[in-house]
Design a protein around this motif. Structure first.
Motif, PDB file in Angstrom:
ATOM      1  N   GLY A   1       5.379  62.392  13.940  1.00 40.52           N
ATOM      2  CA  GLY A   1       6.549  61.841  15.011  1.00 40.52           C
ATOM      3  C   GLY A   1       7.667  62.244  14.872  1.00 40.52           C
ATOM      4  N   GLN A   2       7.675  63.103  14.041  1.00 42.23           N
ATOM      5  CA  GLN A   2       9.221  63.732  13.276  1.00 42.23           C
ATOM      6  C   GLN A   2       9.839  64.858  14.595  1.00 42.23           C
ATOM      7  OE1 GLN A   2      11.160  63.160  11.242  1.00 42.23           O
ATOM      8  NE2 GLN A   2      10.345  61.825   9.256  1.00 42.23           N
ATOM      9  N   SER A   3      11.116  64.856  14.840  1.00 39.49           N
ATOM     10  CA  SER A   3      11.442  65.324  16.086  1.00 39.49           C
ATOM     11  C   SER A   3      12.023  67.073  16.018  1.00 39.49           C
ATOM     12  CB  SER A   3      13.210  65.261  16.671  1.00 39.49           C
ATOM     13  OG  SER A   3      13.738  65.085  15.365  1.00 39.49           O
ATOM     14  N   ASP A   4      11.497  67.561  14.365  1.00 40.79           N
ATOM     15  CA  ASP A   4      11.934  69.211  14.422  1.00 40.79           C
ATOM     16  C   ASP A   4      11.212  69.227  12.815  1.00 40.79           C
ATOM     17  OD1 ASP A   4      13.291  68.441  12.946  1.00 40.79           O
ATOM     18  OD2 ASP A   4      15.621  68.910  14.231  1.00 40.79           O
TER      19      ASP A   4
ATOM     20  N   TYR B   1       6.766  79.359   5.535  1.00 35.83           N
ATOM     21  CA  TYR B   1       6.000  79.544   4.953  1.00 35.83           C
ATOM     22  C   TYR B   1       4.160  79.215   5.294  1.00 35.83           C
ATOM     23  CZ  TYR B   1       9.216  79.902   0.711  1.00 35.83           C
ATOM     24  OH  TYR B   1      10.023  80.350  -0.097  1.00 35.83           O
ATOM     25  N   ASN B   2       4.937  78.819   6.624  1.00 39.16           N
ATOM     26  CA  ASN B   2       3.421  77.630   7.191  1.00 39.16           C
ATOM     27  C   ASN B   2       3.727  78.346   8.862  1.00 39.16           C
ATOM     28  OD1 ASN B   2       1.117  77.020   8.211  1.00 39.16           O
ATOM     29  ND2 ASN B   2       1.794  74.498   8.142  1.00 39.16           N
ATOM     30  N   PRO B   3       4.415  79.285   8.718  1.00 37.70           N
ATOM     31  CA  PRO B   3       4.554  79.640  10.578  1.00 37.70           C
ATOM     32  C   PRO B   3       3.382  79.512  11.893  1.00 37.70           C
ATOM     33  CG  PRO B   3       4.014  81.722   9.432  1.00 37.70           C
ATOM     34  CD  PRO B   3       4.031  80.441   8.837  1.00 37.70           C
ATOM     35  N   GLU B   4       2.301  79.842  12.002  1.00 39.68           N
ATOM     36  CA  GLU B   4       1.011  79.319  12.266  1.00 39.68           C
ATOM     37  C   GLU B   4       1.057  77.101  12.159  1.00 39.68           C
ATOM     38  OE1 GLU B   4      -0.161  81.035  14.171  1.00 39.68           O
ATOM     39  OE2 GLU B   4       1.268  82.745  13.771  1.00 39.68           O
ATOM     40  N   GLY B   5       0.637  76.546  11.355  1.00 37.51           N
ATOM     41  CA  GLY B   5       0.903  75.140  11.404  1.00 37.51           C
ATOM     42  C   GLY B   5       2.087  74.338  11.232  1.00 37.51           C
ATOM     43  N   ILE B   6       3.370  74.575  10.721  1.00 34.69           N
ATOM     44  CA  ILE B   6       4.132  73.653  11.563  1.00 34.69           C
ATOM     45  C   ILE B   6       4.288  72.747  12.729  1.00 34.69           C
ATOM     46  CG2 ILE B   6       6.056  74.960  11.995  1.00 34.69           C
ATOM     47  CD1 ILE B   6       6.273  72.409   9.303  1.00 34.69           C
ATOM     48  N   ASP B   7       4.226  73.558  13.867  1.00 32.30           N
ATOM     49  CA  ASP B   7       4.494  72.633  14.644  1.00 32.30           C
ATOM     50  C   ASP B   7       3.782  71.396  14.873  1.00 32.30           C
ATOM     51  OD1 ASP B   7       6.537  74.345  15.945  1.00 32.30           O
ATOM     52  OD2 ASP B   7       5.098  75.343  16.666  1.00 32.30           O
TER      53      ASP B   7
ATOM     54  N   LEU C   1      10.820  66.227   9.290  1.00 31.03           N
ATOM     55  CA  LEU C   1       9.788  66.861   8.122  1.00 31.03           C
ATOM     56  C   LEU C   1       9.517  66.786   6.962  1.00 31.03           C
ATOM     57  CD1 LEU C   1       6.156  66.075   8.014  1.00 31.03           C
ATOM     58  CD2 LEU C   1       6.257  68.456   9.208  1.00 31.03           C
ATOM     59  N   TYR C   2      10.550  67.825   7.322  1.00 29.24           N
ATOM     60  CA  TYR C   2      10.614  68.892   5.762  1.00 29.24           C
ATOM     61  C   TYR C   2      11.198  67.629   4.627  1.00 29.24           C
ATOM     62  CZ  TYR C   2      12.023  71.393   1.941  1.00 29.24           C
ATOM     63  OH  TYR C   2      11.818  72.397   0.608  1.00 29.24           O
TER      64      TYR C   2
ATOM     65  N   SER D   1       5.297  73.920   0.836  1.00 26.78           N
ATOM     66  CA  SER D   1       5.174  74.704   1.444  1.00 26.78           C
ATOM     67  C   SER D   1       4.771  74.938   2.744  1.00 26.78           C
ATOM     68  CB  SER D   1       4.643  76.007   0.812  1.00 26.78           C
ATOM     69  OG  SER D   1       4.056  75.973   0.228  1.00 26.78           O
ATOM     70  N   GLN D   2       3.916  73.537   2.757  1.00 28.25           N
ATOM     71  CA  GLN D   2       3.166  73.497   4.500  1.00 28.25           C
ATOM     72  C   GLN D   2       3.713  73.467   4.820  1.00 28.25           C
ATOM     73  OE1 GLN D   2       0.318  69.906   3.504  1.00 28.25           O
ATOM     74  NE2 GLN D   2       1.265  70.170   1.881  1.00 28.25           N
ATOM     75  N   PHE D   3       5.087  72.382   4.892  1.00 28.11           N
ATOM     76  CA  PHE D   3       5.614  71.565   5.433  1.00 28.11           C
ATOM     77  C   PHE D   3       7.808  72.516   6.321  1.00 28.11           C
ATOM     78  CE2 PHE D   3       4.507  67.926   3.290  1.00 28.11           C
ATOM     79  CZ  PHE D   3       3.805  67.818   4.332  1.00 28.11           C
ATOM     80  N   HIS D   4       6.909  74.147   5.788  1.00 31.67           N
ATOM     81  CA  HIS D   4       8.829  75.016   6.003  1.00 31.67           C
ATOM     82  C   HIS D   4       7.905  76.078   6.803  1.00 31.67           C
ATOM     83  CE1 HIS D   4      12.013  77.098   5.510  1.00 31.67           C
ATOM     84  NE2 HIS D   4      12.680  76.002   4.305  1.00 31.67           N
ATOM     85  N   PRO D   5       8.909  76.103   8.388  1.00 30.75           N
ATOM     86  CA  PRO D   5       8.203  77.531   8.885  1.00 30.75           C
ATOM     87  C   PRO D   5       8.038  78.484   8.698  1.00 30.75           C
ATOM     88  CG  PRO D   5      10.409  76.917   9.451  1.00 30.75           C
ATOM     89  CD  PRO D   5       9.897  75.328   8.769  1.00 30.75           C
TER      90      PRO D   5
END
Length: 338
Positions: free
Chosen positions: A245-248, A232-238, A252-253, A226-230
């Motif tokens: 190093g992933q493009s989006d 569930y983690n909208p504040e920290g995903i960016d 990453l997910y 869930s930490q790698f999904h916007p």
């Protein structure tokens, strides 16, 4: 430790029809044992006993589900210990195919060892309604991921809602979860019960669910992914995307959910990766999962083997020579002996 085994098989049914049935429900009788008060119900590997004794691991009774899956030994009850030596010709398709075949098959339901019938797996039982359009699965209460966190209906709902329903992750649904091009509806009934509903009769669903390609249902630990999904983690995903190093977030997910190459993701498998590895690695080590949820007929927690060591050879020819030289223990994938 050997003890008298008492296993109650509630129902094993279905000859020509699965509708209106309760299927493959095996219940392990409550702790009793042959000894006096405090005699443990389950035995475990010596390497795990050491961890329990020094306080770094919970007792085996607290690590297993209330109804662990019972495995009937082919010949006899095994002995704990040892290393299983395997080989791959590269850290890529050769390694992933090897690990998927020998370690990775832990579906909601599975084929038995003769591939003649579908039996229970992660789900201890399934109920089917009269027209085979609804399938209600009962999970094993107390079952845990390899990091000790409980596996529950929330993990399956995460797979469904965050993963399968997300168009950025899946542009097309797997046929296994479609009926007349209409996707299944998955609902949480309670913490250990989920229901799959289809718009009409789907008599082949259980067979498709036991297919190796349906393992995704039980490979999405919500507490980790869930930490790698916007959603569930909208504040920290960016920040996580930038660090990776992933493009989006999609890249990453997908990298994080790929258990074949991500040693950090918790699984339900008998052995788990011990260290990170890359294309330059010459070996990969897997070690027993202390929370594995299966036992044998003497109530020994499985697996028997402590470790799986996979040597990465430079070519298929070198891998074949290793097999000829006796450097591999038991393997049928990865080389041609013709």
């Amino acid at each position: 430790m050997r003890r008298a085994t008492s296993v109650s098989v509630i129902v094993i049914i279905v000859v020509s029809s699965i509708a209106g049935a309760l299927i493959w429900f095996t219940v392990i009788d409550p702790p009793g044992g042959n000894g006096g008060p405090g005699d443990p119900l389950y035995d475990e590997a010596p390497m795990l006993k050491v961890l329990v004794e020094n306080g770094t691991l919970l007792p085996v009774e607290e690590r297993l589900p209330t109804n662990p899956m019972l495995i009937q030994p082919v010949d006899e009850v095994g002995v704990y210990g040892g290393t299983w030596r395997l080989g791959a010709s590269n850290v890529g398709g050769s390694l992933s195919n090897l690990v998927r075949v020998y370690v990775g098959y832990e579906n909601l339901l599975r084929w038995d060892s003769t591939w003649s019938r579908v039996i229970s797996g992660v789900a201890q039982s399934v109920e089917v309604n009269a027209d085979a359009s609804e399938y209600t699965f009962h999970l094993r209460e107390g079952m845990k991921w390899s990091d000790g966190v409980n596996f529950t209906a929330d993990d399956i709902m995460f797979w469904y809602e965050a993963d399968l329903l997300n168009a950025e992750l899946y542009s097309k649904w797997r046929n296994h979860f479609l009926m007349n091009d209409t996707p299944a509806i998955v609902e949480k009934i309670d913490n250990y019960t989920v229901k799959f509903s289809f718009p009409g009769p789907y008599g082949q669903f259980l067979f498709h669910l036991a297919d190796t390609k349906s393992d995704e249902v039980t490979l999405r630990p919500k507490h980790y992914l869930s930490q790698f999904h916007p959603d569930y983690n909208p504040e920290g995903i960016d920040e996580l995307v930038n660090e990776s190093g992933q493009s989006d977030w999609v890249g990453l997910y997908k990298a994080k959910r790929n258990w074949l190459f991500n040693p950090d993701i918790p699984t339900l498998h008998a052995w788990t990766y011990q260290d990170a590895f890359d294309e330059n690695s010459t070996y990969v080590i897997m070690e027993r999962n202390p929370y594995y949820w299966k036992i044998d007929t003497d109530y020994n927690q499985l697996p028997y083997i402590d470790r799986v060591n996979i040597t990465i050879y430079s070519s298929g020819a070198e891998l074949l020579q290793a097999a000829i030289d006796g450097e591999l223990d038991a393997q049928h994938k990865g080389f041609n002996i013709a």
